[in-house]
Design a protein around this motif. Sequence first.
Motif, PDB file in Angstrom:
ATOM      1  N   GLY A  51       0.779  -1.193  -0.124  1.00  0.00           N
ATOM      2  CA  GLY A  51      -0.174  -0.085   0.022  1.00  0.00           C
ATOM      3  C   GLY A  51       0.889   1.173  -0.014  1.00  0.00           C
ATOM      4  O   GLY A  51       0.448   2.252   0.750  1.00  0.00           O
ATOM      5  N   ILE A  52       2.038   1.169  -0.830  1.00  0.00           N
ATOM      6  CA  ILE A  52       2.717   2.230  -0.845  1.00  0.00           C
ATOM      7  C   ILE A  52       3.192   2.683  -2.213  1.00  0.00           C
ATOM      8  O   ILE A  52       3.033   1.861  -3.177  1.00  0.00           O
ATOM      9  N   VAL A  53       3.746   3.986  -2.446  1.00  0.00           N
ATOM     10  CA  VAL A  53       4.119   4.235  -3.575  1.00  0.00           C
ATOM     11  C   VAL A  53       5.504   4.946  -3.412  1.00  0.00           C
ATOM     12  O   VAL A  53       5.969   5.916  -2.524  1.00  0.00           O
ATOM     13  N   MET A  54       6.503   4.518  -4.202  1.00  0.00           N
ATOM     14  CA  MET A  54       7.964   4.773  -4.017  1.00  0.00           C
ATOM     15  C   MET A  54       8.256   6.095  -5.238  1.00  0.00           C
ATOM     16  O   MET A  54       7.950   5.555  -6.197  1.00  0.00           O
ATOM     17  N   ARG A  55       8.725   7.135  -4.806  1.00  0.00           N
ATOM     18  CA  ARG A  55       8.906   8.122  -5.754  1.00  0.00           C
ATOM     19  C   ARG A  55      10.473   8.413  -5.907  1.00  0.00           C
ATOM     20  O   ARG A  55      10.948   8.945  -4.994  1.00  0.00           O
ATOM     21  N   ASN A  56      11.002   7.869  -6.910  1.00  0.00           N
ATOM     22  CA  ASN A  56      12.371   8.054  -7.030  1.00  0.00           C
ATOM     23  C   ASN A  56      12.706   9.245  -8.080  1.00  0.00           C
ATOM     24  O   ASN A  56      12.124   9.382  -8.991  1.00  0.00           O
ATOM     25  N   VAL A  57      13.861   9.993  -7.625  1.00  0.00           N
ATOM     26  CA  VAL A  57      13.950  11.159  -8.352  1.00  0.00           C
ATOM     27  C   VAL A  57      15.229  10.834  -9.456  1.00  0.00           C
ATOM     28  O   VAL A  57      16.104   9.903  -8.998  1.00  0.00           O
ATOM     29  N   ARG A  58      14.806  11.481 -10.348  1.00  0.00           N
ATOM     30  CA  ARG A  58      15.936  11.108 -11.513  1.00  0.00           C
ATOM     31  C   ARG A  58      17.292  11.489 -11.036  1.00  0.00           C
ATOM     32  O   ARG A  58      17.437  12.888 -10.485  1.00  0.00           O
ATOM     33  N   PRO A  59      18.302  10.942 -11.124  1.00  0.00           N
ATOM     34  CA  PRO A  59      19.732  11.194 -10.684  1.00  0.00           C
ATOM     35  C   PRO A  59      20.232  12.503 -11.389  1.00  0.00           C
ATOM     36  O   PRO A  59      20.294  12.624 -12.749  1.00  0.00           O
ATOM     37  N   ASN A  60      20.471  13.429 -10.379  1.00  0.00           N
ATOM     38  CA  ASN A  60      21.001  14.794 -11.027  1.00  0.00           C
ATOM     39  C   ASN A  60      21.515  15.552  -9.924  1.00  0.00           C
ATOM     40  O   ASN A  60      21.459  15.289  -8.699  1.00  0.00           O
ATOM     41  N   PRO A  61      22.148  16.522 -10.321  1.00  0.00           N
ATOM     42  CA  PRO A  61      22.937  17.333  -9.265  1.00  0.00           C
ATOM     43  C   PRO A  61      22.143  18.035  -7.978  1.00  0.00           C
ATOM     44  O   PRO A  61      22.464  18.411  -6.747  1.00  0.00           O
ATOM     45  N   LEU A  62      20.760  18.161  -8.407  1.00  0.00           N
ATOM     46  CA  LEU A  62      19.876  18.860  -7.309  1.00  0.00           C
ATOM     47  C   LEU A  62      18.878  17.735  -6.865  1.00  0.00           C
ATOM     48  O   LEU A  62      18.325  17.991  -5.851  1.00  0.00           O
ATOM     49  N   ALA A  63      19.316  16.423  -6.892  1.00  0.00           N
ATOM     50  CA  ALA A  63      18.340  15.224  -6.373  1.00  0.00           C
ATOM     51  C   ALA A  63      18.150  15.169  -5.014  1.00  0.00           C
ATOM     52  O   ALA A  63      17.267  15.180  -4.306  1.00  0.00           O
ATOM     53  N   ALA A  64      19.469  15.368  -4.454  1.00  0.00           N
ATOM     54  CA  ALA A  64      19.715  15.145  -3.005  1.00  0.00           C
ATOM     55  C   ALA A  64      18.821  16.376  -2.135  1.00  0.00           C
ATOM     56  O   ALA A  64      18.179  16.125  -1.367  1.00  0.00           O
ATOM     57  N   GLY A  65      19.073  17.609  -2.681  1.00  0.00           N
ATOM     58  CA  GLY A  65      18.514  18.754  -2.081  1.00  0.00           C
ATOM     59  C   GLY A  65      16.956  18.632  -2.167  1.00  0.00           C
ATOM     60  O   GLY A  65      16.241  18.776  -1.308  1.00  0.00           O
ATOM     61  N   ALA A  67      15.069  15.909  -2.686  1.00  0.00           N
ATOM     62  CA  ALA A  67      14.396  14.795  -1.754  1.00  0.00           C
ATOM     63  C   ALA A  67      14.261  15.111  -0.557  1.00  0.00           C
ATOM     64  O   ALA A  67      13.487  14.743   0.192  1.00  0.00           O
ATOM     65  N   LYS A  68      15.498  15.776  -0.125  1.00  0.00           N
ATOM     66  CA  LYS A  68      15.516  15.972   1.529  1.00  0.00           C
ATOM     67  C   LYS A  68      14.498  17.223   1.782  1.00  0.00           C
ATOM     68  O   LYS A  68      13.606  17.192   2.874  1.00  0.00           O
ATOM     69  N   ARG A  69      14.273  18.198   0.945  1.00  0.00           N
ATOM     70  CA  ARG A  69      13.085  19.172   1.160  1.00  0.00           C
ATOM     71  C   ARG A  69      11.767  18.723   1.229  1.00  0.00           C
ATOM     72  O   ARG A  69      11.012  18.855   1.965  1.00  0.00           O
ATOM     73  N   VAL A  70      11.610  17.683   0.185  1.00  0.00           N
ATOM     74  CA  VAL A  70      10.471  17.131   0.095  1.00  0.00           C
ATOM     75  C   VAL A  70      10.107  16.195   1.154  1.00  0.00           C
ATOM     76  O   VAL A  70       8.908  16.221   1.786  1.00  0.00           O
ATOM     77  N   ALA A  71      11.030  15.532   1.688  1.00  0.00           N
ATOM     78  CA  ALA A  71      10.914  14.544   2.952  1.00  0.00           C
ATOM     79  C   ALA A  71      10.633  15.393   4.084  1.00  0.00           C
ATOM     80  O   ALA A  71       9.683  15.227   4.813  1.00  0.00           O
ATOM     81  N   LYS A  72      11.247  16.261   4.237  1.00  0.00           N
ATOM     82  CA  LYS A  72      10.917  17.599   5.366  1.00  0.00           C
ATOM     83  C   LYS A  72       9.477  18.011   5.543  1.00  0.00           C
ATOM     84  O   LYS A  72       8.897  18.269   6.231  1.00  0.00           O
ATOM     85  N   LEU A  73       9.376  18.434   4.274  1.00  0.00           N
ATOM     86  CA  LEU A  73       7.723  18.856   3.825  1.00  0.00           C
ATOM     87  C   LEU A  73       7.046  17.812   4.319  1.00  0.00           C
ATOM     88  O   LEU A  73       5.840  18.279   4.795  1.00  0.00           O
ATOM     89  N   GLY A  74       7.046  16.641   3.978  1.00  0.00           N
ATOM     90  CA  GLY A  74       6.498  15.205   4.207  1.00  0.00           C
ATOM     91  C   GLY A  74       6.071  15.092   5.600  1.00  0.00           C
ATOM     92  O   GLY A  74       5.051  14.843   6.121  1.00  0.00           O
ATOM     93  N   GLU A  75       7.098  15.228   6.370  1.00  0.00           N
ATOM     94  CA  GLU A  75       7.076  15.335   7.935  1.00  0.00           C
ATOM     95  C   GLU A  75       6.149  16.068   8.443  1.00  0.00           C
ATOM     96  O   GLU A  75       5.285  15.741   9.516  1.00  0.00           O
ATOM     97  N   TYR A  76       6.158  17.426   7.927  1.00  0.00           N
ATOM     98  CA  TYR A  76       5.221  18.452   8.543  1.00  0.00           C
ATOM     99  C   TYR A  76       4.173  18.053   8.139  1.00  0.00           C
ATOM    100  O   TYR A  76       2.995  18.152   9.002  1.00  0.00           O
ATOM    101  N   PHE A  77       3.590  17.813   7.053  1.00  0.00           N
ATOM    102  CA  PHE A  77       2.232  17.442   6.491  1.00  0.00           C
ATOM    103  C   PHE A  77       1.999  16.310   7.436  1.00  0.00           C
ATOM    104  O   PHE A  77       0.426  16.213   7.617  1.00  0.00           O
ATOM    105  N   ARG A  78       2.618  15.305   7.670  1.00  0.00           N
ATOM    106  CA  ARG A  78       1.978  14.207   8.405  1.00  0.00           C
ATOM    107  C   ARG A  78       1.592  14.355   9.619  1.00  0.00           C
ATOM    108  O   ARG A  78       0.669  14.000  10.338  1.00  0.00           O
ATOM    109  N   GLN A  79       1.945  15.456  10.333  1.00  0.00           N
ATOM    110  CA  GLN A  79       1.918  15.934  11.741  1.00  0.00           C
ATOM    111  C   GLN A  79       0.710  17.025  11.674  1.00  0.00           C
ATOM    112  O   GLN A  79       0.337  17.246  12.684  1.00  0.00           O
ATOM    113  N   SER A  80       0.255  17.398  10.632  1.00  0.00           N
ATOM    114  CA  SER A  80      -0.675  18.525  10.383  1.00  0.00           C
ATOM    115  C   SER A  80      -2.121  18.074   9.753  1.00  0.00           C
ATOM    116  O   SER A  80      -2.156  16.813   9.441  1.00  0.00           O
TER     117      SER A  80
END
Length: 358
Positions: A51-65, A67-80
């Motif tokens: 029951g999950i969806v894995m969202r894989n970022v296309r490898p590029n110089p901006l991928a790490a930033g 993914a981290k930003r989206v994960a942090k947003l997701g954590e906030y959304f999960r608590q709100s």
Amino acid sequence: MPIARISYTEEDAWRDLPILLGAAGLNESLKNEAELLHYNQNSLFRIPSLGIVMRNVRPNPLAAGRAKRVAKLGEYFRQSSAPTVRLADGFTQPINVGDLWATIWNEEERRPKDQIKGRHMGSALKAFHEIDISVPELAALPRWQNPLADSKSRIRQGFTKELITKEEYEKLIALMDELERDIRIVRQQLEKMFTLLHGDPQIANLLFRDDEPIWCDFDSTMIGPSQADLAVTAVNAIRFNKSERHKQAAAAYGQDVMQDEHWDLFRRMREAKLIASNILNLKDHPAIRPEFEKRYRSVFEEGNEIWIPYTEAKENYDSENPGWLDQQASTQTAAKVTADAARRPRPDCRRPRNPRPR
């Protein structure tokens, strides 16, 4: 700084899926049940049994930033109580191995496009824009500084890769420069209306939970003027003949951006971004170039041609050219087979060395 891969195909996405599954602590064999929902800047793989969806970022110089930003947003959304999809529990996110990055989300209801109404989009966008942007969790979000930077980058890359002509390149860059000048003129005025922007409020990014519309895909989420989001359905009304959907969305939201004093600027910005959106994919499918040329022509010649989504252009071409469709199906099947082979241990075919005589 990470180096972008020269190309990243569906075959690559399938090959990398088990690597990311393993990095998340999941069984790599889940690849066998995976369903590719979307492939572009990100690859969305549905894993039905979990029951999950894995969202894989296309490898590029901006991928790490990203993914981290989206994960942090997701954590906030999960608590709100935000009207958004939720990060899946039980994982340390984002998932990372080498230059591969991913996030894992709860699977929610996906509805056919004809079942998603303008009122769904308007009410969901209104709720999203009402999220308090003063909370510390959102302080690090990018602000609406240069909204056309990605589009200009695609245009430059497209010209470098000889995907567009010199004339197309020069006219598109000149258009972007003109729009950026216009933005600078009214920027201070627009800052008074800054809110939490989704960044890409399309039907494809609208899911449902308990019959309520919720958003997914936060790659472009930032702090900025609400008109940038509202212009999406408004421009769709003009260019994609979706006027009824826009009317419903505007009514549900409580504001029609077409009546805004800055409407012309946001309309031109949205159209420019839609022209540039698939430049790097111009050689991927025979249907993309004609649609790109139509959009380009109608903007610079002020035509009133109706556009169609690139996905629809592809589907139309595929239905009219079944041979091409068969070829694509074979390619996708081969991609999974190749991915399996890439993961399979190779037998040691080296000739055994004779022991030295003692």
